[in-house]
Scaffold this active site. Structure first.
Site, short mmCIF file in Angstrom:
data_model
loop_
_atom_site.label_atom_id
_atom_site.label_comp_id
_atom_site.label_asym_id
_atom_site.label_seq_id
_atom_site.Cartn_x
_atom_site.Cartn_y
_atom_site.Cartn_z
N SER A 138 17.65 3.18 -32.83
CA SER A 138 16.27 2.68 -32.93
C SER A 138 15.69 3.07 -34.28
O SER A 138 16.09 4.09 -34.87
CB SER A 138 15.40 3.30 -31.84
OG SER A 138 14.02 3.03 -32.07
N TYR A 151 11.99 11.09 -27.84
CA TYR A 151 12.68 9.80 -27.86
C TYR A 151 13.32 9.58 -29.23
O TYR A 151 14.50 9.24 -29.33
CB TYR A 151 11.70 8.66 -27.54
CG TYR A 151 12.37 7.30 -27.67
CD1 TYR A 151 13.34 6.91 -26.76
CD2 TYR A 151 12.04 6.43 -28.72
CE1 TYR A 151 13.99 5.68 -26.89
CE2 TYR A 151 12.67 5.20 -28.85
CZ TYR A 151 13.65 4.83 -27.93
OH TYR A 151 14.29 3.62 -28.07
P1 NDP Z 1 14.91 -2.29 -20.96
O1 NDP Z 1 14.09 -1.28 -20.23
O2 NDP Z 1 14.57 -3.72 -20.77
O3 NDP Z 1 16.46 -2.07 -20.63
C1 NDP Z 1 17.01 -0.80 -20.52
C2 NDP Z 1 18.33 -0.91 -19.79
O4 NDP Z 1 18.93 0.41 -19.73
C3 NDP Z 1 18.16 -1.39 -18.37
O5 NDP Z 1 19.19 -2.30 -18.06
C4 NDP Z 1 18.31 -0.13 -17.54
O6 NDP Z 1 18.87 -0.45 -16.29
C5 NDP Z 1 19.34 0.63 -18.39
N1 NDP Z 1 19.36 2.05 -18.06
C6 NDP Z 1 18.35 2.96 -18.22
N2 NDP Z 1 18.73 4.15 -17.72
C7 NDP Z 1 20.00 3.99 -17.24
C8 NDP Z 1 20.92 4.84 -16.58
N3 NDP Z 1 20.63 6.12 -16.33
N4 NDP Z 1 22.12 4.34 -16.24
C9 NDP Z 1 22.43 3.05 -16.49
N5 NDP Z 1 21.61 2.20 -17.10
C10 NDP Z 1 20.40 2.65 -17.45
O7 NDP Z 1 14.79 -1.89 -22.49
P2 NDP Z 1 15.54 -2.46 -23.80
O8 NDP Z 1 16.43 -3.58 -23.50
O9 NDP Z 1 14.48 -2.64 -24.82
O10 NDP Z 1 16.36 -1.16 -24.19
C11 NDP Z 1 17.76 -1.18 -24.45
C12 NDP Z 1 18.05 -0.11 -25.48
O11 NDP Z 1 17.38 -0.45 -26.69
C13 NDP Z 1 17.59 1.29 -25.13
O12 NDP Z 1 18.58 2.19 -25.54
C14 NDP Z 1 16.33 1.47 -25.94
O13 NDP Z 1 16.07 2.81 -26.23
C15 NDP Z 1 16.69 0.69 -27.18
N6 NDP Z 1 15.62 0.21 -28.04
C16 NDP Z 1 14.59 -0.54 -27.53
C17 NDP Z 1 13.61 -1.02 -28.36
C18 NDP Z 1 12.42 -1.77 -27.86
O14 NDP Z 1 11.39 -1.78 -28.54
N7 NDP Z 1 12.51 -2.44 -26.71
C19 NDP Z 1 13.68 -0.83 -29.82
C20 NDP Z 1 14.81 -0.02 -30.24
C21 NDP Z 1 15.74 0.44 -29.38
P3 NDP Z 1 18.51 0.23 -14.88
O15 NDP Z 1 17.07 0.65 -14.92
O16 NDP Z 1 18.82 -0.85 -13.90
O17 NDP Z 1 19.45 1.38 -14.79
C1 8X3 Z 2 11.83 1.57 -29.58
C2 8X3 Z 2 11.07 1.29 -30.83
O1 8X3 Z 2 9.14 2.05 -32.27
O2 8X3 Z 2 8.72 1.78 -29.89
O3 8X3 Z 2 13.00 2.25 -29.86
O4 8X3 Z 2 9.99 3.64 -30.67
S1 8X3 Z 2 9.68 2.23 -30.91
#
Ligand code: NDP
Ligand code: 8X3
Length: 250
Positions: A138, A151
């Site tokens: 991220s 985070y």
């Molecule tokens: P979502 O919340 O839409 O998706 C997160 C996914 O991670 C879900 O499918 C969830 O599934 C899964 N997950 C969380 N905890 C667990 C666990 N313990 N075991 C298995 N699966 C798990 O968010 P995003 O798609 O945005 O996030 C995906 C990744 O991108 C993350 O690593 C996040 O930190 C990163 N990210 C997101 C950004 C944003 O602004 N959205 C920007 C930069 C990075 P379930 O709950 O069913 O387990």
């Molecule tokens: C998620 C992006 O800027 O909300 O990883 O932390 S931010």
């Protein structure tokens, strides 16, 4: 041979869009997350026998992760790409106000869970002498912002662990890259703010954030590079967000 991608966090957001895109393009997909119901929705994108394997796995649980990868059915044992993407943010409080269980959950998922998955898949790819691991970091692992503390630290760990993984895995023909997105509208903020829709919506007000398709298309691009090419890091930002701290809102 039909190619296989394994996607963690495939029940929503980046992982779900990526699973759909790869299924539509006839890849085999191994899709894991904790919630089985949204994983089942991926079945509607299947267009061939033996194309999708879904499983409820909590990446925080090392035994569950290891057992799952050790008992893959034969037709899913060759993994071309791992999108190591499951992760979350919990809360956005300053350190002095933060909840300890939020820290535990982020560290256990984004660092330990991320590592358990990588440790389970690396031997498979080493045996193949091929594969591409795409880790989700991220921008929060590159610029700190108030309340982003733990985070951001977990995502800085993903950046550094991606570097060490790449250094080690290149020796046996496996590529490792990291994508580092900025603000993307997925379930991310609903999870961060305990399903408070008002706080979640406020994150994306007044500008166009990234979406799941933007990331799925990036993973598609990386996954289809020639085998001699390894993109090591990609920072992917909304045009209106030049860094983690600045968003130009209308
Ligand atoms: P979502 O919340 O839409 O998706 C997160 C996914 O991670 C879900 O499918 C969830 O599934 C899964 N997950 C969380 N905890 C667990 C666990 N313990 N075991 C298995 N699966 C798990 O968010 P995003 O798609 O945005 O996030 C995906 C990744 O991108 C993350 O690593 C996040 O930190 C990163 N990210 C997101 C950004 C944003 O602004 N959205 C920007 C930069 C990075 P379930 O709950 O069913 O387990
Ligand atoms: C998620 C992006 O800027 O909300 O990883 O932390 S931010």
């Amino acid at each position: 041979m039909q190619k296989t991608i394994c996607i963690t966090g495939a029940s929503s957001g980046f992982g779900k869009f990526t699973a759909e895109l790869f299924l539509k393009n006839n890849w085999k997909v191994i899709a894991i997350a904790r919630r089985l119901e949204p994983l089942k929705e991926l079945e509607s994108f299947v267009n061939g026998e033996d194309q999708l394997l879904i499983q409820s796995v909590d990446v925080q649980n090392e035994k569950e992760v290891t057992t799952f990868f050790q008992s893959l059915p034969p037709s899913f044992q060759h993994i071309g790409v791992l999108f190591n993407n499951a992760g979350l943010s919990r809360g956005k409080d300053e350190l002095i106000h933060a909840k300890l269980d939020h820290w535990e959950e982020m560290i256990n998922t984004n660092i330990k869970g991320f590592l358990y998955v990588a440790k389970a898949v690396l031997p498979i790819m080493k045996e193949q002498a091929s594969g591409y691991i795409i880790n989700t970091g991220s921008v929060a692992g590159r610029n700190s912002y108030v309340g982003g503390n733990v985070y951001g630290a977990t995502k800085a760990a993903v950046k550094m662990l991606s570097e060490s993984m790449r250094l080690e895995a290149a020796a046996y023909g496996v590529r490792v890259g990291e994508i580092a997105p900025g603000a993307a509208e997925t379930e991310f903020s609903m999870v961060r703010f305990d399903r408070n829709k008002e706080s979640s919506d406020a994150v994306y007000k007044g500008f166009t954030p990234l979406n799941g398709n933007d990331i799925a298309n990036t993973v598609w691009f990386l996954s289809n590079l020639p085998e001699h090419v390894c993109i090591q890091e990609l920072v992917i930002m909304p045009a209106a967000q030049p860094n983690a701290n600045v968003v130009y809102r209308k």
